[in-house]
Each structure stands twice: as structure tokens, then as C-alpha cells.
Design a protein around this motif. Structure first.
Motif, PDB file in Angstrom:
ATOM      1  N   PHE A 217       0.798  -1.222  -0.004  1.00 20.76           N
ATOM      2  CA  PHE A 217      -0.014   0.087   0.065  1.00 20.76           C
ATOM      3  C   PHE A 217       0.859   1.271  -0.009  1.00 20.76           C
ATOM      4  O   PHE A 217       0.673   2.254  -0.376  1.00 20.76           O
ATOM      5  CB  PHE A 217      -0.842   0.139   1.179  1.00 20.76           C
ATOM      6  N   GLU A 218       1.979   1.227   0.756  1.00 21.93           N
ATOM      7  CA  GLU A 218       2.746   2.480   0.730  1.00 21.93           C
ATOM      8  C   GLU A 218       3.388   2.705  -0.680  1.00 21.93           C
ATOM      9  O   GLU A 218       3.864   3.692  -1.099  1.00 21.93           O
ATOM     10  CB  GLU A 218       4.057   2.072   1.610  1.00 21.93           C
ATOM     11  N   ALA A 219       3.790   1.723  -1.353  1.00 23.85           N
ATOM     12  CA  ALA A 219       4.190   1.761  -2.840  1.00 23.85           C
ATOM     13  C   ALA A 219       3.341   2.348  -3.618  1.00 23.85           C
ATOM     14  O   ALA A 219       3.776   3.307  -4.244  1.00 23.85           O
ATOM     15  CB  ALA A 219       4.982   0.544  -3.268  1.00 23.85           C
ATOM     16  N   GLU A 220       2.038   1.968  -3.640  1.00 18.65           N
ATOM     17  CA  GLU A 220       1.064   2.255  -4.412  1.00 18.65           C
ATOM     18  C   GLU A 220       0.678   3.743  -4.013  1.00 18.65           C
ATOM     19  O   GLU A 220       0.465   4.582  -4.983  1.00 18.65           O
ATOM     20  CB  GLU A 220      -0.120   1.268  -4.266  1.00 18.65           C
ATOM     21  N   THR A 221       0.723   4.097  -2.693  1.00 22.20           N
ATOM     22  CA  THR A 221       0.591   5.507  -2.553  1.00 22.20           C
ATOM     23  C   THR A 221       1.704   6.420  -2.931  1.00 22.20           C
ATOM     24  O   THR A 221       1.352   7.414  -3.330  1.00 22.20           O
ATOM     25  CB  THR A 221       0.472   5.640  -0.915  1.00 22.20           C
ATOM     26  N   LYS A 222       2.896   6.026  -3.054  1.00 17.65           N
ATOM     27  CA  LYS A 222       4.039   6.996  -3.384  1.00 17.65           C
ATOM     28  C   LYS A 222       3.794   7.225  -4.786  1.00 17.65           C
ATOM     29  O   LYS A 222       3.917   8.226  -5.315  1.00 17.65           O
ATOM     30  CB  LYS A 222       5.260   6.234  -3.059  1.00 17.65           C
ATOM     31  N   GLU A 226       3.025  10.835  -6.690  1.00 15.49           N
ATOM     32  CA  GLU A 226       4.236  11.161  -7.598  1.00 15.49           C
ATOM     33  C   GLU A 226       3.215  11.782  -8.827  1.00 15.49           C
ATOM     34  O   GLU A 226       3.602  12.761  -9.401  1.00 15.49           O
ATOM     35  CB  GLU A 226       5.231  10.209  -7.927  1.00 15.49           C
ATOM     36  N   LYS A 227       2.317  11.018  -9.244  1.00 14.18           N
ATOM     37  CA  LYS A 227       1.397  11.198 -10.511  1.00 14.18           C
ATOM     38  C   LYS A 227       0.613  12.438 -10.169  1.00 14.18           C
ATOM     39  O   LYS A 227       0.547  13.375 -10.927  1.00 14.18           O
ATOM     40  CB  LYS A 227       0.432  10.082 -10.861  1.00 14.18           C
ATOM     41  N   PRO A 232      -0.168  18.362 -12.590  1.00 14.89           N
ATOM     42  CA  PRO A 232      -0.699  19.743 -13.024  1.00 14.89           C
ATOM     43  C   PRO A 232      -0.222  20.310 -14.023  1.00 14.89           C
ATOM     44  O   PRO A 232      -0.758  21.367 -14.491  1.00 14.89           O
ATOM     45  CB  PRO A 232      -0.471  20.374 -11.560  1.00 14.89           C
ATOM     46  N   SER A 233       1.094  20.057 -14.748  1.00 14.91           N
ATOM     47  CA  SER A 233       1.529  20.884 -15.830  1.00 14.91           C
ATOM     48  C   SER A 233       0.798  20.737 -16.892  1.00 14.91           C
ATOM     49  O   SER A 233       0.478  21.764 -17.882  1.00 14.91           O
ATOM     50  CB  SER A 233       2.970  20.491 -16.130  1.00 14.91           C
ATOM     51  N   ALA A 234       0.430  19.579 -17.341  1.00  7.27           N
ATOM     52  CA  ALA A 234      -0.516  19.357 -18.577  1.00  7.27           C
ATOM     53  C   ALA A 234      -1.906  20.285 -18.436  1.00  7.27           C
ATOM     54  O   ALA A 234      -2.310  21.327 -19.079  1.00  7.27           O
ATOM     55  CB  ALA A 234      -1.078  18.079 -18.926  1.00  7.27           C
ATOM     56  N   PRO A 235      -2.604  20.350 -17.288  1.00  6.82           N
ATOM     57  CA  PRO A 235      -3.788  21.012 -17.224  1.00  6.82           C
ATOM     58  C   PRO A 235      -3.437  22.748 -17.316  1.00  6.82           C
ATOM     59  O   PRO A 235      -4.315  23.351 -17.612  1.00  6.82           O
ATOM     60  CB  PRO A 235      -4.422  20.659 -15.841  1.00  6.82           C
ATOM     61  N   GLY A 236      -2.119  23.054 -16.810  1.00  7.53           N
ATOM     62  CA  GLY A 236      -1.810  24.552 -16.909  1.00  7.53           C
ATOM     63  C   GLY A 236      -1.803  24.930 -18.311  1.00  7.53           C
ATOM     64  O   GLY A 236      -2.407  25.930 -18.621  1.00  7.53           O
ATOM     65  N   LYS A 237      -0.970  24.180 -19.222  1.00  9.15           N
ATOM     66  CA  LYS A 237      -1.155  24.582 -20.592  1.00  9.15           C
ATOM     67  C   LYS A 237      -2.371  24.665 -21.351  1.00  9.15           C
ATOM     68  O   LYS A 237      -2.876  25.483 -21.883  1.00  9.15           O
ATOM     69  CB  LYS A 237      -0.356  23.398 -21.331  1.00  9.15           C
TER      70      LYS A 237
END
Length: 285
Positions: A217-222, A226-227, A232-237
Motif C-alpha cells: 500500500f505504501e508503494a502504491e500510495t507513493k 508522484e503522479k 498539474p503541468s498539462a492542465p496548466g497549458k
């Protein structure tokens, strides 16, 4: 007077050589007491199921206290076989029959439902001690020791392999989840489970298994975090493009409005010029 009779006459009668029986304020002759004793002995010997002494006294129209005394005397002398619990007499033949039924069921199935024991008038604790049966008393049944050991072996193997196990399928199908939970609690209380084992209702889980689940669960949460940070960069453009499109639309709208105002102004000036022309022509005439 009653006090004189009770304090003098009854004492003399009861202390005399004649076999009289004094019950509270009633005097019975020895012959009557012997007849009551014989009738009670015969009635109890003929019983094939539990009977209350009050019902026996009412049926034979005897004094209830004399019936109780006669029954206790018969049991003490061993002339009748059975048990007297409170005011209920249970013949030994009935107890043996019920015990035989209970014994056969237990030997065939490896457990004894407490409801069956109760309906048969059998105390599980006394029965197991008398018969030499070993086991564990659970919520709804007495479980034989060999079934306890079989279940414990499967549980210990699952926990040793860093896994988990549900204890209910290890028990007979008629036993409930409460029985499985009590079995795990019994094994834990006897310290027969590995240290660190966690009990969740009727499921036993190893500590290593919990750590592995928490680690996954910790790996999946990490990865998800990160995703979420990088996305947010794509939604900014896209937002900038949308804002530019909105500005262009606003500019186009302003130009169109301005063009309409200019056209309207030209139309108004054209009307004024026409008036001047008509006025000048009149002056020339």
C-alpha cells in the motif's frame, strides 16, 4: 389450646415408643407412614422419565412432605436408583439412556452441541469428567481434543508461512463463527499461537503478512502521489490555451461592437449632409 397441644402432647407422642410421625401440626401413625413409604418406593421404581415429587404426591393423594421424606430415604438406602435435584426425581435408566445418546453422537462427530446436552439433562463439565473426554467448550458446542489439534496444526502452518487463515472452515459445519472466534482466543490464551499473531474475529493473521500488505500500500500510495504532483503541468497549458481563446473571443466581440458603432455614426452623419443639401437648394431658389 393449640400451644398446649404443640408443646406438650406432640412432644410426648413423638418421643414415645409408638412409631408415630409428626409433620408440623399433623400426627401420622407408623402404619400410615410405612404405607406411604411403600407407595413412594413403588412409584419411583416405575418412573421412566423425570417426575416432580409434587406431581407424584397429587396423583397418589399423599402428603407432599411425607413423599419428599420417603424419596430421600429410599435414595439414601439405595432401594431406588436415580437423582433428586430440588423436587425433581430423575431415574437412572433415563439418565443412562440420555447419556448413551450423547456419547454416541460425540464419538461419531467429534463434538457435542450444548443444546443437545441441555435437552438431555447432561452437564457437559460433569459428563466430560465422568467419561474421560478431553476437549474445549466453545460458544455452542464441546469440541473434542483431536479436532482442536487438527485445527491448531493448520493455523500454526499458515502463520508460520507469513500468511493468514480463517478458523471457521476448520470446524464442523454446524458450528458458528462465534465458536471459531472462541477457539482462536483459547489457543491464544494457552500461548499456542506465534508471538505477534493478530486475531480479527475468526481470522488469524501473521505479523509479517500485515507488514507486506502495508508495504504494498505504501508503494502504491507513493506512485499515486508522484503522479498527482507531476500531472498539474498539462492542465496548466490547457488552461492557458483556454484563457487565450477567451481573450480572442472577447477581442472579436469588441471589434464587432466597435464596427457597429462606427457604421451607425456614419449613417447619422449621412442624414445630416442630406439636410444641408436640401437647405442649400432652398436658399438658391
Amino acid at each position: 389450646p393449640a400451644d398446649f397441644i404443640r408443646g406438650s402432647v406432640l412432644d410426648i407422642v413423638s418421643a414415645g415408643s409408638h412409631q408415630h410421625v409428626v409433620r408440623q401440626n399433623t400426627i401420622y401413625t407408623g402404619a400410615h407412614a410405612s404405607r406411604v413409604q411403600a407407595r413412594v418406593r413403588g412409584a419411583l421404581r416405575g418412573c421412566t422419565q423425570p417426575v416432580t415429587l409434587a406431581a407424584l404426591a397429587a396423583r397418589h393423594r399423599l402428603d407432599a412432605d411425607m413423599v419428599a421424606a420417603a424419596a430421600q430415604k429410599c435414595l439414601k438406602e439405595g432401594v431406588i436408583q436415580g437423582k433428586l435435584q430440588g423436587s425433581t426425581f430423575t431415574p437412572k435408566a433415563f439418565s443412562d439412556g440420555q447419556s448413551s445418546k450423547v456419547d454416541d453422537f460425540f464419538r461419531s462427530n467429534g463434538y457435542l452441541p450444548l443444546a443437545m446436552a441441555k435437552s438431555s439433562g447432561v452437564s457437559v463439565k460433569d459428563w466430560a469428567k465422568e467419561k474421560g473426554f478431553e476437549g474445549v467448550t466453545l460458544s455452542s458446542a464441546f469440541l473434542a481434543a483431536h479436532l482442536v489439534e487438527t485445527a491448531h496444526a493448520s493455523i500454526a502452518e499458515a502463520l508460520a508461512s507469513d500468511s493468514f487463515i480463517d478458523a471457521q472452515p476448520l470446524l464442523p459445519t454446524s458450528l458458528s463463527s462465534a465458536d471459531a472466534r472462541e477457539l482462536l482466543q483459547h489457543l491464544a490464551a494457552k500461548k499456542r499461537l506465534p508471538a505477534g499473531a493478530l486475531l480479527i474475529e475468526h481470522v488469524a493473521v501473521s505479523k509479517a503478512f500485515l507488514k507486506s500488505v502495508a508495504g504494498s500500500f505504501e508503494a502504491e500510495t507513493k506512485v499515486a502521489a508522484e503522479k498527482a504532483i507531476s500531472s498539474p503541468s498539462a492542465p496548466g497549458k490547457a488552461g492557458k490555451k483556454a484563457a487565450a481563446a477567451a481573450d480572442d473571443a472577447e477581442d472579436d466581440g469588441g471589434s464587432k461592437k466597435k464596427g457597429r458603432r462606427v457604421a451607425k455614426g456614419k449613417k447619422g452623419r449621412g442624414g445630416d449632409d442630406s439636410d444641408d443639401d436640401f437647405g442649400g437648394g432652398g436658399g438658391g431658389g
